[in-house]
Design a protein around this motif. Structure first.
Motif, PDB file in Angstrom:
ATOM      1  N   ALA A  13      -4.478  -2.783  -3.470  1.00 25.67           N
ATOM      2  CA  ALA A  13      -3.223  -2.919  -4.210  1.00 25.67           C
ATOM      3  C   ALA A  13      -3.439  -2.701  -5.701  1.00 25.67           C
ATOM      4  O   ALA A  13      -2.648  -2.020  -6.363  1.00 25.67           O
ATOM      5  CB  ALA A  13      -2.623  -4.296  -3.959  1.00 25.67           C
ATOM      6  N   LEU A  14      -4.518  -3.290  -6.230  1.00 27.22           N
ATOM      7  CA  LEU A  14      -4.804  -3.141  -7.655  1.00 27.22           C
ATOM      8  C   LEU A  14      -5.084  -1.680  -7.995  1.00 27.22           C
ATOM      9  O   LEU A  14      -4.627  -1.184  -9.037  1.00 27.22           O
ATOM     10  CB  LEU A  14      -6.012  -4.010  -8.028  1.00 27.22           C
ATOM     11  N   ALA A  15      -5.806  -0.999  -7.110  1.00 29.52           N
ATOM     12  CA  ALA A  15      -6.095   0.418  -7.346  1.00 29.52           C
ATOM     13  C   ALA A  15      -4.811   1.243  -7.368  1.00 29.52           C
ATOM     14  O   ALA A  15      -4.656   2.150  -8.196  1.00 29.52           O
ATOM     15  CB  ALA A  15      -7.051   0.940  -6.269  1.00 29.52           C
ATOM     16  N   VAL A  16      -3.883   0.916  -6.480  1.00 25.80           N
ATOM     17  CA  VAL A  16      -2.592   1.615  -6.448  1.00 25.80           C
ATOM     18  C   VAL A  16      -1.830   1.374  -7.750  1.00 25.80           C
ATOM     19  O   VAL A  16      -1.309   2.313  -8.372  1.00 25.80           O
ATOM     20  CB  VAL A  16      -1.746   1.153  -5.243  1.00 25.80           C
ATOM     21  N   LEU A  17      -1.772   0.118  -8.173  1.00 26.50           N
ATOM     22  CA  LEU A  17      -1.037  -0.237  -9.392  1.00 26.50           C
ATOM     23  C   LEU A  17      -1.666   0.420 -10.616  1.00 26.50           C
ATOM     24  O   LEU A  17      -0.955   0.914 -11.498  1.00 26.50           O
ATOM     25  CB  LEU A  17      -1.009  -1.758  -9.560  1.00 26.50           C
ATOM     26  N   ARG A  18      -2.996   0.417 -10.683  1.00 28.63           N
ATOM     27  CA  ARG A  18      -3.684   1.028 -11.828  1.00 28.63           C
ATOM     28  C   ARG A  18      -3.430   2.524 -11.890  1.00 28.63           C
ATOM     29  O   ARG A  18      -3.445   3.119 -12.969  1.00 28.63           O
ATOM     30  CB  ARG A  18      -5.190   0.748 -11.748  1.00 28.63           C
ATOM     31  N   ALA A  19      -3.210   3.134 -10.715  1.00 28.46           N
ATOM     32  CA  ALA A  19      -2.948   4.574 -10.676  1.00 28.46           C
ATOM     33  C   ALA A  19      -1.473   4.885 -10.906  1.00 28.46           C
ATOM     34  O   ALA A  19      -1.071   6.055 -10.888  1.00 28.46           O
ATOM     35  CB  ALA A  19      -3.403   5.149  -9.335  1.00 28.46           C
ATOM     36  N   GLY A  20      -0.668   3.838 -11.113  1.00 28.10           N
ATOM     37  CA  GLY A  20       0.752   4.046 -11.343  1.00 28.10           C
ATOM     38  C   GLY A  20       1.529   4.304 -10.075  1.00 28.10           C
ATOM     39  O   GLY A  20       2.659   4.824 -10.128  1.00 28.10           O
ATOM     40  N   GLY A  21       0.938   3.929  -8.908  1.00 27.13           N
ATOM     41  CA  GLY A  21       1.602   4.174  -7.635  1.00 27.13           C
ATOM     42  C   GLY A  21       2.464   3.019  -7.188  1.00 27.13           C
ATOM     43  O   GLY A  21       2.554   1.982  -7.846  1.00 27.13           O
ATOM     44  N   ASP A  22       3.085   3.200  -6.035  1.00 25.78           N
ATOM     45  CA  ASP A  22       3.968   2.199  -5.450  1.00 25.78           C
ATOM     46  C   ASP A  22       3.272   1.596  -4.233  1.00 25.78           C
ATOM     47  O   ASP A  22       2.914   2.324  -3.296  1.00 25.78           O
ATOM     48  CB  ASP A  22       5.278   2.859  -5.021  1.00 25.78           C
ATOM     49  N   PRO A  23       3.061   0.264  -4.192  1.00 25.20           N
ATOM     50  CA  PRO A  23       2.394  -0.370  -3.052  1.00 25.20           C
ATOM     51  C   PRO A  23       3.119  -0.155  -1.722  1.00 25.20           C
ATOM     52  O   PRO A  23       2.508  -0.290  -0.653  1.00 25.20           O
ATOM     53  CB  PRO A  23       2.390  -1.857  -3.426  1.00 25.20           C
ATOM     54  N   ASP A  24       4.408   0.188  -1.782  1.00 32.19           N
ATOM     55  CA  ASP A  24       5.171   0.451  -0.562  1.00 32.19           C
ATOM     56  C   ASP A  24       5.001   1.888  -0.071  1.00 32.19           C
ATOM     57  O   ASP A  24       5.507   2.237   1.003  1.00 32.19           O
ATOM     58  CB  ASP A  24       6.662   0.180  -0.799  1.00 32.19           C
ATOM     59  N   ASP A  25       4.299   2.719  -0.844  1.00 33.44           N
ATOM     60  CA  ASP A  25       4.098   4.128  -0.495  1.00 33.44           C
ATOM     61  C   ASP A  25       2.859   4.245   0.397  1.00 33.44           C
ATOM     62  O   ASP A  25       1.729   4.072  -0.088  1.00 33.44           O
ATOM     63  CB  ASP A  25       3.916   4.953  -1.770  1.00 33.44           C
ATOM     64  N   PRO A  26       3.002   4.540   1.693  1.00 30.81           N
ATOM     65  CA  PRO A  26       1.859   4.596   2.609  1.00 30.81           C
ATOM     66  C   PRO A  26       0.773   5.585   2.179  1.00 30.81           C
ATOM     67  O   PRO A  26      -0.418   5.293   2.304  1.00 30.81           O
ATOM     68  CB  PRO A  26       2.488   5.019   3.933  1.00 30.81           C
ATOM     69  N   ALA A  27       1.170   6.741   1.670  1.00 31.80           N
ATOM     70  CA  ALA A  27       0.196   7.763   1.284  1.00 31.80           C
ATOM     71  C   ALA A  27      -0.654   7.290   0.102  1.00 31.80           C
ATOM     72  O   ALA A  27      -1.880   7.436   0.097  1.00 31.80           O
ATOM     73  CB  ALA A  27       0.906   9.074   0.934  1.00 31.80           C
ATOM     74  N   ALA A  72      -2.260   2.591   8.218  1.00 32.17           N
ATOM     75  CA  ALA A  72      -3.316   3.495   7.758  1.00 32.17           C
ATOM     76  C   ALA A  72      -4.283   2.799   6.804  1.00 32.17           C
ATOM     77  O   ALA A  72      -5.472   3.101   6.780  1.00 32.17           O
ATOM     78  CB  ALA A  72      -2.703   4.718   7.069  1.00 32.17           C
ATOM     79  N   VAL A  73      -3.777   1.853   6.026  1.00 28.41           N
ATOM     80  CA  VAL A  73      -4.633   1.083   5.121  1.00 28.41           C
ATOM     81  C   VAL A  73      -5.547   0.169   5.923  1.00 28.41           C
ATOM     82  O   VAL A  73      -6.756   0.076   5.676  1.00 28.41           O
ATOM     83  CB  VAL A  73      -3.788   0.250   4.136  1.00 28.41           C
ATOM     84  N   ARG A  74      -4.995  -0.498   6.914  1.00 26.78           N
ATOM     85  CA  ARG A  74      -5.783  -1.411   7.738  1.00 26.78           C
ATOM     86  C   ARG A  74      -6.885  -0.655   8.473  1.00 26.78           C
ATOM     87  O   ARG A  74      -8.015  -1.119   8.589  1.00 26.78           O
ATOM     88  CB  ARG A  74      -4.877  -2.158   8.726  1.00 26.78           C
ATOM     89  N   ALA A  75      -6.565   0.545   8.957  1.00 25.17           N
ATOM     90  CA  ALA A  75      -7.557   1.356   9.667  1.00 25.17           C
ATOM     91  C   ALA A  75      -8.685   1.772   8.729  1.00 25.17           C
ATOM     92  O   ALA A  75      -9.862   1.761   9.106  1.00 25.17           O
ATOM     93  CB  ALA A  75      -6.890   2.588  10.271  1.00 25.17           C
ATOM     94  N   ALA A  76      -8.332   2.135   7.497  1.00 23.25           N
ATOM     95  CA  ALA A  76      -9.334   2.584   6.527  1.00 23.25           C
ATOM     96  C   ALA A  76     -10.314   1.476   6.167  1.00 23.25           C
ATOM     97  O   ALA A  76     -11.492   1.726   5.902  1.00 23.25           O
ATOM     98  CB  ALA A  76      -8.638   3.097   5.267  1.00 23.25           C
ATOM     99  N   LEU A  77      -9.843   0.233   6.165  1.00 14.67           N
ATOM    100  CA  LEU A  77     -10.693  -0.891   5.753  1.00 14.67           C
ATOM    101  C   LEU A  77     -11.374  -1.599   6.921  1.00 14.67           C
ATOM    102  O   LEU A  77     -12.278  -2.423   6.713  1.00 14.67           O
ATOM    103  CB  LEU A  77      -9.858  -1.910   4.966  1.00 14.67           C
TER     104      LEU A  77
END
Length: 208
Positions: A39-53, A89-94
Motif C-alpha cells: 500500500a505504501l509503495a502504491v501511495l508513494r508512486a501516486g497510485g490508487d490502492p483500489d486500482d488492481p493493476a 492478484a496482490v495476495r497471489a504475488a505475496l
C-alpha cells in the motif's frame, strides 16, 4: 515448527508473535506488513490502492527494505493496506514469499489474517487472537494519542468495524478462525497472560 497467528486489527497478535518468536528463537513475519508495504509503495508512486493493476505492480516489485519504514504504521497506509489486501492478484504475488519464509528451518512465527487458513494451513500450532471491537478501538485510539496524532475514538471504532467487515467479507482468503486453531480473547488479558496461554498451546502442539 510453524506457528500461525491470525486475528483482527488491534487484538494483540503482533505483540504476541514478536514475544513468541524471541522466546522460541524463530524468525517472525508480520504478513500484514507486506500488505502495508504494498500500500505504501502504491501511495508513494501516486497510485490508487483500489486500482488492481497498480497494487499488483507494487506487490510484485516490492522492496523488503520498505518494511522498516515508520510510515508503515500511519492511519492512511493502514486503510490502504486493507484495500490492496482484498485484491486477489496482490495476495497471489505475496503468497510465495510468505510460504518460503514459513518453511525456513528451524521454524517461524507468522501473524496476519489468513496465515493458518491459506498461507500455511499445515502449521503445527495455530492461534486466533481476538478482542472486542470496543477494546481494540480504545487501544488504537490510545496508541495514536501517545504518538501525538489527532484521534477521535468514535472514528477509530468506525474504522475498526469497517476494516473487520472488509477482512471477513472479501471473496479471496477472508479472515476467519481455522477449524483447528485455538482462540484467545485478549479483551481482559494482559500481554503476559496472553503469552502464557499461547506458549502452552505451542508446547502442547510440539508434543502431540
Amino acid at each position: 515448527m510453524i506457528v500461525a497467528i491470525d486475528g483482527p486489527a488491534g487484538a494483540g497478535k503482533g505483540t504476541l508473535a514478536k514475544s513468541l518468536a524471541a522466546h522460541l528463537g524463530y524468525p517472525h513475519l508480520d504478513t500484514g506488513a507486506l500488505y502495508r508495504a504494498t500500500a505504501l509503495a502504491v501511495l508513494r508512486a501516486g497510485g490508487d490502492p483500489d486500482d488492481p493493476a497498480a497494487a499488483e505492480r507494487a506487490a510484485r516489485s516490492l522492496d523488503t527494505a520498505i518494511l522498516d519504514s515508520p510510515d508503515l504504521r500511519s492511519a492512511e497506509v493502514g486503510a490502504a493496506s486493507s484495500k490492496v489486501a482484498a485484491i486477489p492478484a496482490v495476495r497471489a504475488a505475496l503468497l510465495d514469499f510468505q510460504r518460503n519464509f514459513a518453511h525456513r528451518p528451524p521454524g517461524a512465527v507468522l501473524d496476519g489474517r489468513d496465515v493458518g487458513t491459506v498461507v500455511v494451513p499445515e502449521a503445527e500450532a495455530k492461534l486466533f487472537v481476538t478482542a472486542s471491537a470496543a477494546v481494540r478501538a480504545q487501544r488504537r485510539h490510545q496508541e495514536l494519542q501517545e504518538r501525538g496524532e489527532a484521534s477521535i475514538y468514535a472514528r477509530v471504532l468506525a474504522d475498526i468495524e469497517a476494516r473487520d467487515a472488509r477482512d471477513a467479507g472479501r471473496a479471496d482468503a477472508p479472515m476467519r478462525k481455522a477449524d483447528d486453531a485455538v482462540e484467545i480473547d485478549t479483551s481482559d488479558l494482559s500481554p503476559s497472560d496472553v503469552f502464557k496461554r499461547a506458549l502452552a498451546v505451542i508446547e502442547a502442539a510440539g508434543t502431540s
